[in-house]
Scaffold this active site. Structure first.
Site, PDB file in Angstrom:
ATOM      1  N   SER A 143     -13.162  -5.343  55.468  1.00 11.11           N
ATOM      2  CA  SER A 143     -13.219  -6.549  54.638  1.00 11.11           C
ATOM      3  C   SER A 143     -14.045  -6.240  53.410  1.00 11.11           C
ATOM      4  CB  SER A 143     -13.879  -7.691  55.422  1.00 11.11           C
ATOM      5  OG  SER A 143     -14.220  -8.772  54.565  1.00 11.11           O
ATOM      6  N   TYR A 158     -20.601 -10.951  60.646  1.00 12.32           N
ATOM      7  CA  TYR A 158     -19.324 -10.464  60.112  1.00 12.32           C
ATOM      8  C   TYR A 158     -19.571  -9.391  59.058  1.00 12.32           C
ATOM      9  CZ  TYR A 158     -14.559 -10.561  58.286  1.00 12.32           C
ATOM     10  OH  TYR A 158     -13.279 -10.213  57.876  1.00 12.32           O
TER      11      TYR A 158
END
Length: 226
Positions: A143, A158
């Site tokens: 990501s 995350y």
């Protein structure tokens, strides 16, 4: 076809929805045979039926990527079916969002297990099959949050897990090159998926994307694997 992948066997984790399902279909359109894994077998079977209509083989396997026994069993079934694995796409993931000041131990561990430890488990299992044939291509879906911080939402676990995936990719690429296995990571920005769509449609996120994304919008289905 942009690429001819006829005769290649591609494994996609997290293929029951979102980017995983889109990528599986994209590989199938290039002629690859598929192994698709996720926890929701009924979703996988629906996707497999769709993929087979493209003229390729597709093997759906129920697999929780945080469970080592599940992962190793999936690798065994896939090898028995096809005899080899050419490409692995680590796409499975989820997250519990919170900031460093308020995140619970459970929220932290869930995210690390799902987004980082799982990539290790799956890569280990399938790379050992690739090694036997002296060929492999591993693609990890990380990501942009593995590279930068953000002010839109608090999601420290995350960020940490995806940053781990980025450096895991570097380590695996260096380690497995001698077996003719490459390892790369893709670090997408915002894409509409089952997990993100509700958040992306909020006024706050819409304004954030208009201010920070050159196109002024999130990614649409098919744009990552086109």
């Amino acid at each position: 076809m942009m690429f001819n992948l006829k005769g290649r066997v591609v494994v996609v984790s997290g293929a029951s929805s979102g980017l995983g399902a889109q990528m599986a279909e994209g590989f199938a359109k290039q002629g690859a045979d598929l192994v698709i894994t996720a926890r929701r077998i009924e979703r996988l079977e629906q996707l497999a039926e769709k993929i087979r209509k493209l003229g390729v083989r597709c093997l759906p396997i129920k697999c929780d990527v945080t469970n080592v026994e599940d992962v190793n069993n999936a690798a065994k079934i896939a090898e028995e079916e096809y005899g080899k694995i050419d490409v692995l796409v680590n796409c499975a993931g989820s997250a519990k969002n919170n900031g460093v000041l308020n995140m619970t131990d459970e929220e932290w561990q869930f995210t690390i297990d799902t987004d980082l430890s799982s990539v290790f488990y799956v890569t280990r299992a399938f790379a050992n099959i690739m090694k036997k044939n002296n060929y492999g291509r591993i693609i990890n879906i990380a990501s942009m949050y593995g590279l930068v911080g953000n002010t839109a939402m608090d999601t420290v676990a995350y960020h940490s897990s995806k940053g781990g995936v980025v450096n895991f990719t570097r380590a695996v690429a260096a380690e497995l090159a001698k077996y003719n296995i490459t390892c790369n990571a893709i670090c997408p920005g915002y894409f509409a998926t089952e997990l993100t769509e509700e958040t992306l449609k909020t006024e706050a996120f819409t304004n954030y994307m208009k201010a920070t994304v050159p196109l002024g919008r999130y990614g649409h289905e098919g744009e990552l694997n086109a």
